[in-house]
Design a protein around this motif. Structure first.
Motif, PDB file in Angstrom:
ATOM      1  N   ASN A  76       0.831  -1.210   0.000  1.00  0.00           N
ATOM      2  CA  ASN A  76       0.000   0.000   0.000  1.00  0.00           C
ATOM      3  C   ASN A  76       0.863   1.257   0.000  1.00  0.00           C
ATOM      4  N   THR A  77       1.888   1.242  -0.809  1.00  0.00           N
ATOM      5  CA  THR A  77       2.886   2.303  -0.790  1.00  0.00           C
ATOM      6  C   THR A  77       3.151   2.815  -2.204  1.00  0.00           C
ATOM      7  N   VAL A  78       3.285   4.111  -2.303  1.00  0.00           N
ATOM      8  CA  VAL A  78       3.737   4.729  -3.549  1.00  0.00           C
ATOM      9  C   VAL A  78       5.077   5.402  -3.293  1.00  0.00           C
ATOM     10  N   PHE A  79       5.849   5.485  -4.346  1.00  0.00           N
ATOM     11  CA  PHE A  79       7.168   6.070  -4.264  1.00  0.00           C
ATOM     12  C   PHE A  79       7.309   7.181  -5.289  1.00  0.00           C
ATOM     13  N   LEU A  80       8.200   8.093  -4.980  1.00  0.00           N
ATOM     14  CA  LEU A  80       8.609   9.101  -5.946  1.00  0.00           C
ATOM     15  C   LEU A  80      10.139   9.093  -5.958  1.00  0.00           C
ATOM     16  N   HIS A  81      10.678   8.588  -7.057  1.00  0.00           N
ATOM     17  CA  HIS A  81      12.118   8.549  -7.224  1.00  0.00           C
ATOM     18  C   HIS A  81      12.531   9.829  -7.949  1.00  0.00           C
ATOM     19  N   MET A  82      13.386  10.597  -7.311  1.00  0.00           N
ATOM     20  CA  MET A  82      13.774  11.888  -7.872  1.00  0.00           C
ATOM     21  C   MET A  82      15.271  11.890  -8.145  1.00  0.00           C
ATOM     22  N   ASN A  83      15.618  12.136  -9.385  1.00  0.00           N
ATOM     23  CA  ASN A  83      17.019  12.210  -9.794  1.00  0.00           C
ATOM     24  C   ASN A  83      17.327  13.596 -10.361  1.00  0.00           C
ATOM     25  N   SER A  84      18.603  13.875 -10.503  1.00  0.00           N
ATOM     26  CA  SER A  84      19.047  15.148 -11.089  1.00  0.00           C
ATOM     27  C   SER A  84      18.343  16.335 -10.453  1.00  0.00           C
ATOM     28  N   LEU A  85      18.312  16.339  -9.140  1.00  0.00           N
ATOM     29  CA  LEU A  85      17.581  17.378  -8.419  1.00  0.00           C
ATOM     30  C   LEU A  85      18.224  18.744  -8.602  1.00  0.00           C
ATOM     31  N   LYS A  86      17.347  19.748  -8.651  1.00  0.00           N
ATOM     32  CA  LYS A  86      17.754  21.127  -8.859  1.00  0.00           C
ATOM     33  C   LYS A  86      17.302  21.965  -7.663  1.00  0.00           C
ATOM     34  N   PRO A  87      17.923  23.119  -7.457  1.00  0.00           N
ATOM     35  CA  PRO A  87      17.472  23.977  -6.349  1.00  0.00           C
ATOM     36  C   PRO A  87      15.988  24.320  -6.441  1.00  0.00           C
ATOM     37  N   GLU A  88      15.468  24.463  -7.645  1.00  0.00           N
ATOM     38  CA  GLU A  88      14.055  24.794  -7.807  1.00  0.00           C
ATOM     39  C   GLU A  88      13.126  23.639  -7.458  1.00  0.00           C
ATOM     40  N   ASP A  89      13.677  22.481  -7.179  1.00  0.00           N
ATOM     41  CA  ASP A  89      12.862  21.357  -6.697  1.00  0.00           C
ATOM     42  C   ASP A  89      12.643  21.442  -5.187  1.00  0.00           C
ATOM     43  N   THR A  90      13.275  22.402  -4.547  1.00  0.00           N
ATOM     44  CA  THR A  90      13.088  22.575  -3.108  1.00  0.00           C
ATOM     45  C   THR A  90      11.631  22.919  -2.804  1.00  0.00           C
ATOM     46  N   ALA A  91      11.004  22.107  -1.962  1.00  0.00           N
ATOM     47  CA  ALA A  91       9.588  22.273  -1.653  1.00  0.00           C
ATOM     48  C   ALA A  91       9.200  21.251  -0.596  1.00  0.00           C
ATOM     49  N   VAL A  92       7.990  21.420  -0.096  1.00  0.00           N
ATOM     50  CA  VAL A  92       7.370  20.366   0.708  1.00  0.00           C
ATOM     51  C   VAL A  92       6.595  19.474  -0.259  1.00  0.00           C
ATOM     52  N   TYR A  93       6.854  18.200  -0.203  1.00  0.00           N
ATOM     53  CA  TYR A  93       6.212  17.229  -1.087  1.00  0.00           C
ATOM     54  C   TYR A  93       5.109  16.514  -0.320  1.00  0.00           C
ATOM     55  N   TYR A  94       3.931  16.469  -0.944  1.00  0.00           N
ATOM     56  CA  TYR A  94       2.760  15.899  -0.307  1.00  0.00           C
ATOM     57  C   TYR A  94       2.264  14.692  -1.089  1.00  0.00           C
ATOM     58  N   CYS A  95       1.901  13.676  -0.363  1.00  0.00           N
ATOM     59  CA  CYS A  95       1.224  12.527  -0.941  1.00  0.00           C
ATOM     60  C   CYS A  95      -0.287  12.780  -0.912  1.00  0.00           C
ATOM     61  N   ASN A  96      -0.972  12.385  -1.961  1.00  0.00           N
ATOM     62  CA  ASN A  96      -2.423  12.593  -2.063  1.00  0.00           C
ATOM     63  C   ASN A  96      -3.112  11.306  -2.468  1.00  0.00           C
ATOM     64  N   ALA A  97      -4.230  11.046  -1.818  1.00  0.00           N
ATOM     65  CA  ALA A  97      -5.074   9.914  -2.187  1.00  0.00           C
ATOM     66  C   ALA A  97      -6.469  10.446  -2.453  1.00  0.00           C
ATOM     67  N   ARG A  98      -6.863  10.440  -3.724  1.00  0.00           N
ATOM     68  CA  ARG A  98      -8.201  10.924  -4.090  1.00  0.00           C
ATOM     69  C   ARG A  98      -9.099   9.707  -4.287  1.00  0.00           C
ATOM     70  N   HIS A  99      -9.995   9.520  -3.354  1.00  0.00           N
ATOM     71  CA  HIS A  99     -10.877   8.359  -3.361  1.00  0.00           C
ATOM     72  C   HIS A  99     -11.790   8.390  -4.581  1.00  0.00           C
ATOM     73  N   LYS A 100     -12.183   7.211  -5.051  1.00  0.00           N
ATOM     74  CA  LYS A 100     -13.045   7.139  -6.232  1.00  0.00           C
ATOM     75  C   LYS A 100     -14.404   7.769  -5.985  1.00  0.00           C
ATOM     76  N   LEU A 101     -14.802   7.939  -4.721  1.00  0.00           N
ATOM     77  CA  LEU A 101     -16.068   8.595  -4.399  1.00  0.00           C
ATOM     78  C   LEU A 101     -15.907  10.098  -4.193  1.00  0.00           C
ATOM     79  N   TRP A 102     -14.738  10.623  -4.528  1.00  0.00           N
ATOM     80  CA  TRP A 102     -14.444  12.032  -4.267  1.00  0.00           C
ATOM     81  C   TRP A 102     -15.436  12.979  -4.933  1.00  0.00           C
ATOM     82  N   VAL A 103     -15.901  12.635  -6.112  1.00  0.00           N
ATOM     83  CA  VAL A 103     -16.825  13.518  -6.835  1.00  0.00           C
ATOM     84  C   VAL A 103     -18.102  13.730  -6.021  1.00  0.00           C
TER      85      VAL A 103
END
Length: 121
Positions: A76-103
């Motif tokens: 039950n895990t997702v990953f984000l593999h980030m390579n060649s990082l740049k200073p402009e990639d500096t941020a808070v990274y958030y995981c999101n789960a949008r349920h199928k009943l979201w609408v």
């Protein structure tokens, strides 16, 4: 209470790599579209990557082949593999789960607490 637990952020030098992880419950993971967003200081939250129907992945324009989103469905895990990082990639990274009943139920849009990624030059 729905929880999305993120990990893997940190400080990295320009050109370095990081892997972010996000784990949630099986009931949420199996019924949601998982995505990564980020928010830099003074900027709006923007999409980094999201799964789409059929298993394809959509990436933000700025990714340009540097990031890869993947999942381990058994964990039950997702990953984000980030390579060649740049200073402009500096941020808070958030995981999101949008349920199928979201609408029908807008509150079924779940967010992690965020993990800081800082890229130093």
């Amino acid at each position: 209470q729905v929880q999305l637990v993120e990990s893997g952020g940190g400080l990295v030098q320009v050109g370095g790599s990081l892997r972010l992880s996000c784990t949630t419950s099986g009931s949420i993971f199996s019924a949601s579209v998982m995505a990564w967003y980020r928010q830099a200081p003074g900027k709006q939250r923007e999409l980094v990557a999201t799964f789409r129907t059929g298993g394809s992945i959509e990436y933000g324009d700025f990714v340009k082949g540097r990031f890869t989103m993947s999942s381990d469905n058994a964990k039950n895990t997702v990953f984000l593999h980030m390579n060649s990082l740049k200073p402009e990639d500096t941020a808070v990274y958030y995981c999101n789960a949008r349920h199928k009943l979201w609408v029908l139920h807008p509150q079924y849009d779940f967010w992690g607490q965020g993990t800081q990624v800082t890229v130093s030059s």
